[in-house]
Design a protein around this motif. Structure first.
Motif, PDB file in Angstrom:
ATOM      1  N   GLU A 238       0.817  -1.206   0.000  1.00  0.00           N
ATOM      2  CA  GLU A 238       0.000   0.000   0.000  1.00  0.00           C
ATOM      3  C   GLU A 238       0.859   1.268   0.000  1.00  0.00           C
ATOM      4  O   GLU A 238       0.435   2.311  -0.511  1.00  0.00           O
ATOM      5  N   ARG A 239       2.068   1.177   0.510  1.00  0.00           N
ATOM      6  CA  ARG A 239       2.984   2.322   0.415  1.00  0.00           C
ATOM      7  C   ARG A 239       3.444   2.561  -1.026  1.00  0.00           C
ATOM      8  O   ARG A 239       3.819   3.683  -1.379  1.00  0.00           O
ATOM      9  N   LEU A 240       3.387   1.506  -1.843  1.00  0.00           N
ATOM     10  CA  LEU A 240       3.726   1.662  -3.253  1.00  0.00           C
ATOM     11  C   LEU A 240       2.606   2.334  -4.027  1.00  0.00           C
ATOM     12  O   LEU A 240       2.829   2.938  -5.081  1.00  0.00           O
ATOM     13  N   TYR A 241       1.379   2.248  -3.497  1.00  0.00           N
ATOM     14  CA  TYR A 241       0.191   2.831  -4.137  1.00  0.00           C
ATOM     15  C   TYR A 241      -0.507   3.746  -3.129  1.00  0.00           C
ATOM     16  O   TYR A 241      -1.627   3.466  -2.685  1.00  0.00           O
ATOM     17  N   PRO A 242       0.099   4.880  -2.783  1.00  0.00           N
ATOM     18  CA  PRO A 242      -0.445   5.720  -1.704  1.00  0.00           C
ATOM     19  C   PRO A 242      -1.779   6.352  -2.032  1.00  0.00           C
ATOM     20  O   PRO A 242      -2.512   6.777  -1.137  1.00  0.00           O
TER      21      PRO A 242
END
Length: 244
Positions: A238-242
């Motif tokens: 999810e940090r890759l797709y904020p």
């Protein structure tokens, strides 16, 4: 359990013939259902990040992170960057092989004899390794990018002597599993027979594909909460797709 996705969410469906190879990019927020229409199918699958194909499915991390040797509902597939590539949200089969590997040309010829394209056209004998390499070539990838693969619908166990044993009849007609993609993913697959399949004849099976838009995993998602490592891997993803 709702076995049929809502018609308004469906994107497309198709059949991958027996002994064929196939690839597509499945976006984050889509689910791929693979169905074994005849029973006895094997789907050799490789998974790569669409943004950076050097990030790909990692068998060792997937298994040790979830304390398992096979995959089923509630499990996820880890990348080698500790992110969740996809989650198994439904599964009527119950066991998908992670350790059996791929057939190659020499093995197929030894088991089933030679059947070349020149004489047999589309009925020629294919093998899993070359099929995946042929498909990977469409994306600038090749032999060195073939890593330990999944064998969906197949069951392999280990006997008391430490030998790998293929279990026929693991997948029945109509069995399916749903893969919800948490990353934009290049999916590459082959429907060639499992390398340990004891069947005396060359007889691969087709697989049906159905793709639809799916809901993002919430805080109570069973795959997220399967174990603490999955929770950390979802956070990394999810940090890759904020922005969702």
């Amino acid at each position: 359990m709702n076995n049929t996705p809502d018609e308004s969410r469906r994107l497309w469906e198709e059949r991958v013939p027996a002994g064929a190879h196939w690839s597509w990019v499945l976006r984050r927020g889509t689910t791929l259902r693979l169905t074994d229409p005849e029973g006895g199918a094997n789907v050799a699958m490789l998974l790569y990040s669409r943004e950076d194909t050097t990030e790909r499915y990692n068998m060792a991390d997937t298994l040790k992170g979830q304390h398992t040797a096979f995959l089923t509902r509630g499990n996820v597939c880890y990348s080698d960057m500790g992110r969740v590539i996809c989650s198994i949200t439904e599964d009527t089969c119950g066991w998908h092989d992670t350790i059996g590997g791929l057939s190659n040309a020499a093995l197929v010829q030894q088991k089933y004899g030679e059947a070349r394209y020149q004489e047999h056209r589309n009925a020629y004998h294919r093998n899993g390794f070359d099929s995946l390499v042929n498909e990977l070539g469409k994306y600038g990838l090749g032999r060195r990018d073939v890593v330990a693969n999944l064998n969906l619908f197949s069951k392999v166990t280990v006997n008391e002597d430490g030998a790998l044993v293929f279990n026929p009849g693991n997948s029945k007609p109509g069995d399916y599993l749903d893969l919800r993609f948490e990353m934009d993913t290049l999916v590459v697959l082959s429907t060639c027979q499992h390398p340990l399949d004891p069947a005396p004849a060359y007889a691969p099976r087709p697989v049906d594909l159905l793709v639809w838009r799916s809901d993002p995993p919430g805080p109570d998602d069973p795959c997220r909460n399967h174990c603490a490592q999955n929770q950390r891997a979802f956070t990394n993803t999810e940090r890759l797709y904020p922005l969702g």
